[in-house]
Each structure stands twice: as structure tokens, then as C-alpha cells.
Design a protein around this motif. Structure first.
Motif, PDB file in Angstrom:
ATOM      1  N   ASP A  68      48.807  15.902  32.018  1.00 45.58           N
ATOM      2  CA  ASP A  68      48.755  15.376  33.379  1.00 45.58           C
ATOM      3  C   ASP A  68      49.883  14.380  33.631  1.00 45.58           C
ATOM      4  N   GLY A  69      50.034  13.444  32.714  1.00 49.11           N
ATOM      5  CA  GLY A  69      50.951  12.354  32.944  1.00 49.11           C
ATOM      6  C   GLY A  69      52.334  12.532  32.380  1.00 49.11           C
ATOM      7  N   CYS A  70      52.497  13.451  31.440  1.00 49.30           N
ATOM      8  CA  CYS A  70      53.788  13.595  30.762  1.00 49.30           C
ATOM      9  C   CYS A  70      54.303  15.028  30.868  1.00 49.30           C
ATOM     10  N   ALA A  71      54.066  15.655  32.013  1.00 53.73           N
ATOM     11  CA  ALA A  71      54.421  17.061  32.173  1.00 53.73           C
ATOM     12  C   ALA A  71      55.911  17.311  31.996  1.00 53.73           C
ATOM     13  N   ASP A  72      56.734  16.364  32.386  1.00 53.23           N
ATOM     14  CA  ASP A  72      58.186  16.548  32.300  1.00 53.23           C
ATOM     15  C   ASP A  72      58.792  15.838  31.103  1.00 53.23           C
ATOM     16  N   ILE A  73      57.944  15.412  30.164  1.00 50.25           N
ATOM     17  CA  ILE A  73      58.412  14.661  29.005  1.00 50.25           C
ATOM     18  C   ILE A  73      57.966  15.365  27.724  1.00 50.25           C
ATOM     19  N   ASP A  74      58.812  15.344  26.716  1.00 46.13           N
ATOM     20  CA  ASP A  74      58.466  15.891  25.407  1.00 46.13           C
ATOM     21  C   ASP A  74      57.503  14.914  24.748  1.00 46.13           C
ATOM     22  N   TYR A  75      56.199  15.140  24.933  1.00 50.12           N
ATOM     23  CA  TYR A  75      55.188  14.201  24.448  1.00 50.12           C
ATOM     24  C   TYR A  75      55.220  14.087  22.929  1.00 50.12           C
ATOM     25  N   SER A 193      65.483  -3.554  43.061  1.00 53.60           N
ATOM     26  CA  SER A 193      64.049  -3.517  43.297  1.00 53.60           C
ATOM     27  C   SER A 193      63.489  -2.117  43.073  1.00 53.60           C
ATOM     28  N   ASP A 194      64.214  -1.110  43.552  1.00 54.47           N
ATOM     29  CA  ASP A 194      63.786   0.272  43.380  1.00 54.47           C
ATOM     30  C   ASP A 194      63.784   0.677  41.909  1.00 54.47           C
ATOM     31  N   MET A 195      64.766   0.215  41.143  1.00 55.11           N
ATOM     32  CA  MET A 195      64.845   0.541  39.721  1.00 55.11           C
ATOM     33  C   MET A 195      63.624   0.026  38.959  1.00 55.11           C
ATOM     34  N   ILE A 196      63.176  -1.172  39.318  1.00 58.88           N
ATOM     35  CA  ILE A 196      62.007  -1.739  38.641  1.00 58.88           C
ATOM     36  C   ILE A 196      60.773  -0.882  38.900  1.00 58.88           C
ATOM     37  N   GLY A 197      60.514  -0.586  40.170  1.00 58.86           N
ATOM     38  CA  GLY A 197      59.359   0.232  40.505  1.00 58.86           C
ATOM     39  C   GLY A 197      59.441   1.624  39.906  1.00 58.86           C
ATOM     40  N   HIS A 198      60.636   2.218  39.930  1.00 57.36           N
ATOM     41  CA  HIS A 198      60.816   3.561  39.388  1.00 57.36           C
ATOM     42  C   HIS A 198      60.566   3.582  37.884  1.00 57.36           C
ATOM     43  N   ALA A 199      61.064   2.578  37.165  1.00 52.99           N
ATOM     44  CA  ALA A 199      60.880   2.524  35.714  1.00 52.99           C
ATOM     45  C   ALA A 199      59.403   2.411  35.351  1.00 52.99           C
ATOM     46  N   ILE A 200      58.679   1.557  36.075  1.00 50.78           N
ATOM     47  CA  ILE A 200      57.247   1.404  35.804  1.00 50.78           C
ATOM     48  C   ILE A 200      56.504   2.700  36.100  1.00 50.78           C
ATOM     49  N   ARG A 201      56.859   3.332  37.207  1.00 50.10           N
ATOM     50  CA  ARG A 201      56.180   4.584  37.590  1.00 50.10           C
ATOM     51  C   ARG A 201      56.476   5.705  36.597  1.00 50.10           C
ATOM     52  N   MET A 202      57.651   5.690  35.982  1.00 49.85           N
ATOM     53  CA  MET A 202      58.022   6.730  35.023  1.00 49.85           C
ATOM     54  C   MET A 202      57.255   6.602  33.708  1.00 49.85           C
ATOM     55  N   VAL A 203      57.063   5.370  33.237  1.00 48.06           N
ATOM     56  CA  VAL A 203      56.451   5.192  31.916  1.00 48.06           C
ATOM     57  C   VAL A 203      54.930   5.076  31.973  1.00 48.06           C
ATOM     58  N   ALA A 204      54.372   4.641  33.103  1.00 47.53           N
ATOM     59  CA  ALA A 204      52.941   4.354  33.162  1.00 47.53           C
ATOM     60  C   ALA A 204      52.053   5.552  32.812  1.00 47.53           C
ATOM     61  N   PRO A 205      52.296   6.774  33.347  1.00 46.33           N
ATOM     62  CA  PRO A 205      51.405   7.889  33.010  1.00 46.33           C
ATOM     63  C   PRO A 205      51.360   8.190  31.518  1.00 46.33           C
ATOM     64  N   CYS A 206      52.521   8.148  30.843  1.00 41.82           N
ATOM     65  CA  CYS A 206      52.534   8.389  29.394  1.00 41.82           C
ATOM     66  C   CYS A 206      51.871   7.245  28.643  1.00 41.82           C
TER      67      CYS A 206
END
Length: 248
Positions: A68-75, A193-206
Motif C-alpha cells: 500500500d505505502g511502498c508501491a513505487d519503492i523497492d521495499y 517549504s514544498d521540499m519539506i512537505g514532499h520529503a515527509i510525504r514520500m517517507v511516511a508510508p514506508c
């Protein structure tokens, strides 16, 4: 070191008065927030049916499976990189190394409660955090603990970058981040500001997928089991129970 707020301070169920000893397996996260008597029997890593059950109740936070959270990442690659860095898998009460980590958390909580009960005592924050962010200067250990209690994601990242911009100490690389003009508000504060939010959104699901995979018990769950006599600490850490008893 980040102060962990455990002011609210365990899938082994016990029979009669028999305690679980340090070294026994499978003491895992149980703090699901279900009503008493409705606690689910969850195994880790959680299955799809476990996830469905947990999602149907109030309490469990962001129940995410790797797919669900890491569909685009090599888990698997992510786990391997964490293993290589010595960060995975986390320790559990059956692991000897766990108790050094738990002892540190208990000591911080003891500092917090002692300071709360004795406001005029010398602040113990330097024992926990020898260095603090500039915008935390003047904080005591209670202030710092509250600052990381359920804080809004990115709030301090934004505050830190805002301070750097205000001081003029942040020098962007104009090759990496080209300017429209000078000064450039869009590719300056807006982009940062966008980079901070984007980074958090990218790592949070994993992050949450890993959490629900390993099921590490929270410190307050372990403390609760110890104080109830349901979990024994290793002999060389016997003082932990005394510290916990002193805080009750």
C-alpha cells in the motif's frame, strides 16, 4: 537524541500469575486502542486480514502494508539498506541490546517527572540533549518533551529553514535551483517549504509499513508489563524496575 515523550508511561498473554522473563520471545505492540475485552490477536508482520480488522476500528494509526505505502519503492531493498546501516531489524525485549535502549528511555522519563515535581532543580536537559536547536534555546526538559509531543509534521524543519533565511546563512546552489530573478520567492521559500512537505510525504508510508511489519512494543507497554509483574528485566538491569516503581 530526540526526546521521546512517554508521559502516557505490551503479543504475549499471561496465564495466572506467571511472569514473562526477559529473553522470552514475541513481546510485541499491543496498544491498538480497542475497548477492553475486544483486543485483537495480531501477529507481526501483519497480514491483509489483520490490516482490514485494524482499519475497521478507532485507534490504530495509519495501518499500512508494504504494497500500500511502498508501491513505487523497492521495499526489500529498503530493508536491506537499513540492515546494512545497523538500523534494522529493531530490538525487542527478547534481545539483550533492547534493554540498553529501554533503560535510556526510562531514565529520560525519570528526569522529566523529577523536574516536574521539583521545578527549581537544575535542568537535566543537557544530560539528554547536549546540543539543542537555536529556536529551543531557553527550553528546559519539560519544554523540549512537549515540543515533540504529537507535533505537526515538518513544523521544526520549516522553522529552522525560516531562521536560516532570516539570518542570510542559507546559500542556495543556483545551478541546482535556478532563479527566475533575484530575489526569487518562488524558487526560494516556496520551493524549500514544498521540499519539506514532499520529503515527509514520500517517507511516511514506508515508515508506517515498517512499523506494522515489526510490531515493536512502545516503551510504556513494556513499563506497564514490568510494573504489573508480567515481565522480568535482566538481572544486570534490575534497577530499571526500581526507577519505574519510584515514578508511580
Amino acid at each position: 537524541m530526540k526526546i521521546i515523550n512517554i508521559s502516557s508511561v505490551l503479543l504475549s498473554l499471561l496465564v495466572g500469575n506467571q511472569g514473562t522473563h526477559a529473553g522470552d520471545p514475541e513481546i510485541r505492540f499491543e496498544k491498538f486502542g480497542f475497548p477492553e475485552g475486544e483486543e485483537p490477536e495480531i501477529q507481526f508482520p501483519i497480514s491483509e486480514s489483520d490490516a482490514t480488522l485494524l482499519r475497521s476500528k478507532e485507534g490504530p494509526v495509519s495501518v499500512v502494508l508494504p504494497e500500500d505505502g511502498c508501491a513505487d519503492i523497492d521495499y526489500d531493498g529498503l530493508e536491506a539498506s537499513l540492515v546494512e546501516a545497523g538500523l534494522y531489524p529493531p530490538t525487542h525485549p527478547e534481545d539483550e541490546a533492547f534493554w540498553d535502549e529501554f533503560e535510556e528511555v526510562v531514565n529520560v522519563q525519570h528526569y522529566l517527572k523529577t523536574k516536574k515535581n521539583n521545578p527549581c532543580m537544575t535542568d537535566p536537559l543537557p544530560k539528554v540533549m547536549p546540543r539543542v536547536p537555536q529556536f529551543w534555546r531557553g527550553f528546559d526538559i519539560l519544554d523540549a518533551a512537549e515540543a515533540v509531543h504529537d507535533e505537526f509534521p515538518g513544523i521544526y524543519h520549516n522553522q529552522m529553514i525560516a531562521n536560516w533565511l532570516s539570518e542570510g546563512s542559507l546559500t542556495p546552489n543556483n545551478v541546482v535551483i535556478p532563479k527566475f530573478s533575484s530575489p526569487d520567492f518562488i524558487n526560494g521559500p516556496v520551493l524549500l517549504s514544498d521540499m519539506i512537505g514532499h520529503a515527509i510525504r514520500m517517507v511516511a508510508p514506508c515508515d508506517f509499513a515498517i512499523k506494522w511489519s515489526v510490531g515493536r512494543a512502545r516503551p510504556e507497554e513494556i513499563a506497564w508489563k514490568i510494573t504489573r509483574g508480567e515481565l522480568d528485566v535482566p538481572q544486570d538491569k534490575a534497577h530499571i524496575k526500581q526507577v519505574l516503581d519510584d515514578m508511580n
